[in-house]
Design a protein around this motif. Structure first.
Motif, mmCIF file in Angstrom:
data_model
loop_
_atom_site.group_PDB
_atom_site.id
_atom_site.type_symbol
_atom_site.label_atom_id
_atom_site.label_comp_id
_atom_site.label_asym_id
_atom_site.label_seq_id
_atom_site.Cartn_x
_atom_site.Cartn_y
_atom_site.Cartn_z
ATOM 1 N N THR A 51 4.250 -2.102 5.001
ATOM 2 C CA THR A 51 3.854 -1.633 3.681
ATOM 3 C C THR A 51 2.890 -0.475 3.886
ATOM 4 O OG1 THR A 51 4.120 -3.828 2.729
ATOM 5 C CG2 THR A 51 2.802 -2.259 1.491
ATOM 6 N N VAL A 91 0.947 3.157 2.003
ATOM 7 C CA VAL A 91 0.431 3.652 0.729
ATOM 8 C C VAL A 91 0.728 5.144 0.638
ATOM 9 C CG1 VAL A 91 -1.634 3.964 -0.679
ATOM 10 C CG2 VAL A 91 -1.388 1.905 0.701
ATOM 11 N N GLU A 118 2.033 1.522 -3.209
ATOM 12 C CA GLU A 118 2.537 0.964 -1.964
ATOM 13 C C GLU A 118 4.053 1.094 -1.925
ATOM 14 O OE1 GLU A 118 1.190 -3.082 -1.709
ATOM 15 O OE2 GLU A 118 -0.773 -2.474 -0.958
ATOM 16 N N CYS A 126 5.970 8.048 -0.676
ATOM 17 C CA CYS A 126 7.080 7.191 -1.084
ATOM 18 C C CYS A 126 8.295 8.071 -1.385
ATOM 19 C CB CYS A 126 6.688 6.357 -2.310
ATOM 20 S SG CYS A 126 6.314 7.313 -3.794
#
Length: 88
Positions: free
Chosen positions: A6, A8, A15, A37
């Motif tokens: 996971t 950030v 996350e 992401c």
């Protein structure tokens, strides 16, 4: 074998999961761990440029006014979309 991580996102702070298969792919290609992401990476790739600047011109073939995505020069002819397609 890698395990899901996971991480950030450095842009939105959300996350996201960096899957084991993605880690394998990144390692194989020599890439570093992602800092953003997927939605933020996609946004950065496509939307960061903003709207394209258009310039007014007159078509050298039909004489109609048109807009082109580059600064026209006097020593080069400029064509509208229709005439440019016909020239090809």
């Amino acid at each position: 074998m890698h395990e899901d991580k996971t991480l950030v996102c450095k842009d939105c702070g959300q996350e996201f999961v960096f899957t084991a298969s993605e880690q394998d792919f990144f390692e194989e290609k020599g890439f570093t761990e992602p800092q953003r992401c997927k939605p933020c990476r996609d946004k950065r790739k496509s939307g960061s440029r903003g709207p394209r600047e258009m310039f007014d011109a007159t078509c050298a073939s039909c004489g109609q006014p048109c807009q082109v995505p580059f600064q026209p020069r006097e020593d080069r002819p400029v064509y509208c979309s229709d005439c440019f397609t016909k020239q090809r």
